[in-house]
Design a protein around this motif. Structure first.
Motif, PDB file in Angstrom:
ATOM      1  N   SER A 164     -11.317   5.553  -0.531  1.00 29.06           N
ATOM      2  CA  SER A 164      -9.902   5.197  -0.588  1.00 29.06           C
ATOM      3  C   SER A 164      -9.736   3.701  -0.348  1.00 29.06           C
ATOM      4  O   SER A 164     -10.346   3.141   0.582  1.00 29.06           O
ATOM      5  CB  SER A 164      -9.113   5.985   0.461  1.00 29.06           C
ATOM      6  OG  SER A 164      -9.214   7.376   0.220  1.00 29.06           O
ATOM      7  N   VAL A 165      -8.915   3.055  -1.175  1.00 30.86           N
ATOM      8  CA  VAL A 165      -8.694   1.614  -1.058  1.00 30.86           C
ATOM      9  C   VAL A 165      -7.209   1.311  -1.217  1.00 30.86           C
ATOM     10  O   VAL A 165      -6.426   2.152  -1.674  1.00 30.86           O
ATOM     11  CB  VAL A 165      -9.492   0.830  -2.131  1.00 30.86           C
ATOM     12  CG1 VAL A 165     -10.983   0.997  -1.933  1.00 30.86           C
ATOM     13  CG2 VAL A 165      -9.078   1.254  -3.540  1.00 30.86           C
ATOM     14  N   LYS A 180      -2.135   1.905   4.441  1.00 30.55           N
ATOM     15  CA  LYS A 180      -3.517   1.468   4.641  1.00 30.55           C
ATOM     16  C   LYS A 180      -4.334   1.690   3.375  1.00 30.55           C
ATOM     17  O   LYS A 180      -5.167   0.864   2.995  1.00 30.55           O
ATOM     18  CB  LYS A 180      -4.138   2.234   5.815  1.00 30.55           C
ATOM     19  CG  LYS A 180      -5.502   1.718   6.245  1.00 30.55           C
ATOM     20  CD  LYS A 180      -5.988   2.461   7.468  1.00 30.55           C
ATOM     21  CE  LYS A 180      -7.337   1.926   7.912  1.00 30.55           C
ATOM     22  NZ  LYS A 180      -7.854   2.650   9.101  1.00 30.55           N
ATOM     23  N   PHE A 181      -4.116   2.831   2.714  1.00 28.25           N
ATOM     24  CA  PHE A 181      -4.772   3.152   1.450  1.00 28.25           C
ATOM     25  C   PHE A 181      -3.722   3.711   0.494  1.00 28.25           C
ATOM     26  O   PHE A 181      -2.802   4.405   0.915  1.00 28.25           O
ATOM     27  CB  PHE A 181      -5.888   4.190   1.631  1.00 28.25           C
ATOM     28  CG  PHE A 181      -6.921   3.806   2.648  1.00 28.25           C
ATOM     29  CD1 PHE A 181      -7.787   2.748   2.416  1.00 28.25           C
ATOM     30  CD2 PHE A 181      -7.033   4.501   3.845  1.00 28.25           C
ATOM     31  CE1 PHE A 181      -8.727   2.386   3.353  1.00 28.25           C
ATOM     32  CE2 PHE A 181      -7.979   4.153   4.791  1.00 28.25           C
ATOM     33  CZ  PHE A 181      -8.828   3.085   4.551  1.00 28.25           C
ATOM     34  N   ASP A 182      -3.883   3.443  -0.795  1.00 23.22           N
ATOM     35  CA  ASP A 182      -2.951   4.021  -1.754  1.00 23.22           C
ATOM     36  C   ASP A 182      -3.634   4.623  -2.980  1.00 23.22           C
ATOM     37  O   ASP A 182      -2.991   5.264  -3.797  1.00 23.22           O
ATOM     38  CB  ASP A 182      -1.911   2.981  -2.191  1.00 23.22           C
ATOM     39  CG  ASP A 182      -2.530   1.755  -2.863  1.00 23.22           C
ATOM     40  OD1 ASP A 182      -3.657   1.847  -3.376  1.00 23.22           O
ATOM     41  OD2 ASP A 182      -1.872   0.694  -2.864  1.00 23.22           O
ATOM     42  N   THR A 183      -4.953   4.430  -3.088  1.00 20.95           N
ATOM     43  CA  THR A 183      -5.668   4.942  -4.247  1.00 20.95           C
ATOM     44  C   THR A 183      -6.996   5.560  -3.817  1.00 20.95           C
ATOM     45  O   THR A 183      -7.740   4.945  -3.043  1.00 20.95           O
ATOM     46  CB  THR A 183      -5.945   3.825  -5.277  1.00 20.95           C
ATOM     47  OG1 THR A 183      -4.700   3.220  -5.649  1.00 20.95           O
ATOM     48  CG2 THR A 183      -6.637   4.377  -6.522  1.00 20.95           C
ATOM     49  N   LEU A 230      -9.930  -2.592  -9.141  1.00 24.50           N
ATOM     50  CA  LEU A 230     -10.231  -1.335  -8.453  1.00 24.50           C
ATOM     51  C   LEU A 230     -11.734  -1.164  -8.300  1.00 24.50           C
ATOM     52  O   LEU A 230     -12.234  -0.781  -7.230  1.00 24.50           O
ATOM     53  CB  LEU A 230      -9.622  -0.159  -9.221  1.00 24.50           C
ATOM     54  CG  LEU A 230      -9.867   1.233  -8.651  1.00 24.50           C
ATOM     55  CD1 LEU A 230      -9.343   1.335  -7.217  1.00 24.50           C
ATOM     56  CD2 LEU A 230      -9.217   2.306  -9.523  1.00 24.50           C
ATOM     57  N   GLU A 231     -12.482  -1.425  -9.364  1.00 21.90           N
ATOM     58  CA  GLU A 231     -13.944  -1.324  -9.300  1.00 21.90           C
ATOM     59  C   GLU A 231     -14.513  -2.288  -8.258  1.00 21.90           C
ATOM     60  O   GLU A 231     -15.416  -1.933  -7.488  1.00 21.90           O
ATOM     61  CB  GLU A 231     -14.555  -1.622 -10.675  1.00 21.90           C
ATOM     62  CG  GLU A 231     -14.294  -0.540 -11.706  1.00 21.90           C
ATOM     63  CD  GLU A 231     -14.861  -0.889 -13.067  1.00 21.90           C
ATOM     64  OE1 GLU A 231     -14.961   0.010 -13.921  1.00 21.90           O
ATOM     65  OE2 GLU A 231     -15.194  -2.087 -13.291  1.00 21.90           O
ATOM     66  N   ASN A 282     -17.223  -3.074  -3.190  1.00 18.10           N
ATOM     67  CA  ASN A 282     -17.304  -3.819  -1.930  1.00 18.10           C
ATOM     68  C   ASN A 282     -17.372  -2.864  -0.742  1.00 18.10           C
ATOM     69  O   ASN A 282     -18.073  -3.122   0.242  1.00 18.10           O
ATOM     70  CB  ASN A 282     -16.111  -4.756  -1.779  1.00 18.10           C
ATOM     71  CG  ASN A 282     -16.216  -5.988  -2.664  1.00 18.10           C
ATOM     72  OD1 ASN A 282     -17.277  -6.271  -3.221  1.00 18.10           O
ATOM     73  ND2 ASN A 282     -15.122  -6.716  -2.814  1.00 18.10           N
ATOM     74  N   LYS A 283     -16.637  -1.770  -0.856  1.00 22.38           N
ATOM     75  CA  LYS A 283     -16.634  -0.790   0.234  1.00 22.38           C
ATOM     76  C   LYS A 283     -17.974  -0.065   0.311  1.00 22.38           C
ATOM     77  O   LYS A 283     -18.510   0.166   1.406  1.00 22.38           O
ATOM     78  CB  LYS A 283     -15.495   0.209   0.029  1.00 22.38           C
ATOM     79  CG  LYS A 283     -15.105   0.951   1.287  1.00 22.38           C
ATOM     80  CD  LYS A 283     -13.707   1.513   1.174  1.00 22.38           C
ATOM     81  CE  LYS A 283     -13.220   1.997   2.528  1.00 22.38           C
ATOM     82  NZ  LYS A 283     -11.831   2.487   2.474  1.00 22.38           N
TER      83      LYS A 283
END
Length: 404
Positions: A261-262, A271-274, A324-325, A330-331
């Protein structure tokens, strides 16, 4: 002519006579036991009492039904406990409590208690299970939080036997992927390797919302039992750490799918929306030697599916997809490097880098393996994420007029 035909048959009869005489007896020959004389062990727990220096073995067994395919009944499930100065003595002392013959051929799960793993007695326990011809190498191995006995004797969540319960939960890990459970074969092989550490799943008892005890398998215990001066029970990896570890290695035939989730909408207060579901298509790991030092290169090829998004942006735009990618990768890399830093600080190679270098640079490994404990903490690791596909999900399909 007739006498010539009978001579071979007579010879065979004479050879079989000693076996036929012992058939169905407790002495010699082919002993045939009735099903109701057997206690089939399905689950084994091993603990250690450091104060009295005693091994504790707890089993859950079942008496087989005479009817083929009949379901296991609660009254046929039996639990026994015994102690001994050695694990062998403890297992023999179980016979004093069971009327049936204990057989381990169908045992699917072995649980080592937390205290046992923290003591330097694991070698003899693993040796015992490795030499026991009845216990299958495919049996799963778990580490309990607390005593293994408490798990073996606990009430299962939904099954008649705790053994069935644990096997079912383990089988779900291929999809869930929040823990790593090794087989006894892997445990023996890893334990014999003086250069690597390894992990296996942690089983524990928790209180549910209904205040009842529930048994769950989550997280993973790091084991480093190779050097007598090192602690055996190093660390417990949480769900995020396990997820990162599964990025480094493939532990099952089916790669699990993970959700990341990011925050995609910069103006959002959330904090997250996707949320994006990620699955590894392929991984390539190689080592290189630069200036006399090893370096690990990891390339992950992943595909993703957007599961949900509350971001006020157009997900179909190329720039949005690229962003998004970037945030997802990065996460992933961040979680992997965090776990790597933790394990390098502990000097425990759960990633099997030593095996990779051994295979790919045999000469270097022969010359430097004795210094692996000093080399491993300083190995640089480069991680690259390559997207094979990122699907936007059903919303774009619906816009295109495709049927749900």
């Amino acid at each position: 002519m007739m006498q010539k035909r009978w001579k071979p048959l007579l010879l065979v009869a004479l050879l079989l006579l000693p076996l036929l005489q012992g058939c169905g007896t407790a002495e010699g020959g082919i002993a045939v036991r009735e099903l109701n004389q057997l206690n089939v062990v399905m689950l084994t727990g091993v603990d250690y009492d450091p104060k009295h220096k005693k091994f504790i073995i707890t089993i859950q067994s079942v008496k087989p039904s005479r009817e083929k395919g009949a379901a296991v009944k609660p009254e046929s499930v039996y639990t026994a406990r015994a102690t001994g100065d050695t694990i062998m003595e403890a297992s023999k002392n179980l016979r004093a409590q069971t009327s049936g013959k204990l057989v381990w051929f169908h045992s699917r799960v072995i649980i080592f208690g937390e205290t046992l793993v923290k003591q330097h007695v694991m070698r003899e326990v693993i040796d015992f299970f490795a030499r026991n011809r009845e216990i299958r190498y495919s049996s799963w191995v778990l580490i309990s939080k607390g005593a293994a006995e408490d798990i073996v004797t606990a009430q299962p969540n939904s099954e008649v036997m705790m053994g069935y319960e644990l096997v079912g939960i383990i089988n779900n890990q291929g999809e869930w992927g929040r823990t790593v459970v090794v087989s006894q074969r892997d445990l023996i092989n890893n334990y014999a390797n003086p250069y690597i550490g390894f992990v296996t799943g942690q089983v524990k008892k928790i209180k549910g919302k209904d205040k009842k005890d529930k048994i769950i398998i989550e997280d993973a215990v790091v084991l480093n039992s190779f050097n007598p001066r090192d602690p055996i029970y190093n660390n417990v990896l949480d769900k995020k750490d396990v997820r990162a570890l599964r990025m480094f290695q493939k532990f099952s035939k089916q790669e699990p799918e993970f959700v990341y989730s990011v925050l995609l909408d910069k103006k959002s207060e959330r904090k997250f929306d996707t949320a994006v579901q990620i699955k590894i298509d392929n991984r390539k790991i190689k080592s290189v030697i630069e200036n006399g030092r090893p370096k690990i290169m990891i390339d992950l090829f992943v595909q993703g599916t957007i599961l949900e998004s509350g971001a006020h942006v157009d997900i179909g735009k190329e720039n949005t997809v690229i962003e998004l990618e970037r945030r997802i990768q990065n996460k992933i890399v961040g979680d992997m490097k965090k776990l790597l830093a933790k394990m390098q600080k502990e000097k425990v190679d759960i990633f099997e880098f030593s095996s990779i270098i051994h295979r790919q640079h045999k000469k270097y490994w022969r010359e430097h393996k004795q210094h692996w404990r000093e080399i491993y903490p300083n190995i640089p690791v480069h991680i690259s994420i390559h997207w094979t596909n990122l699907r936007s999900g059903m919303i774009n399909q619906a816009k295109a007029g495709e049927a749900r």
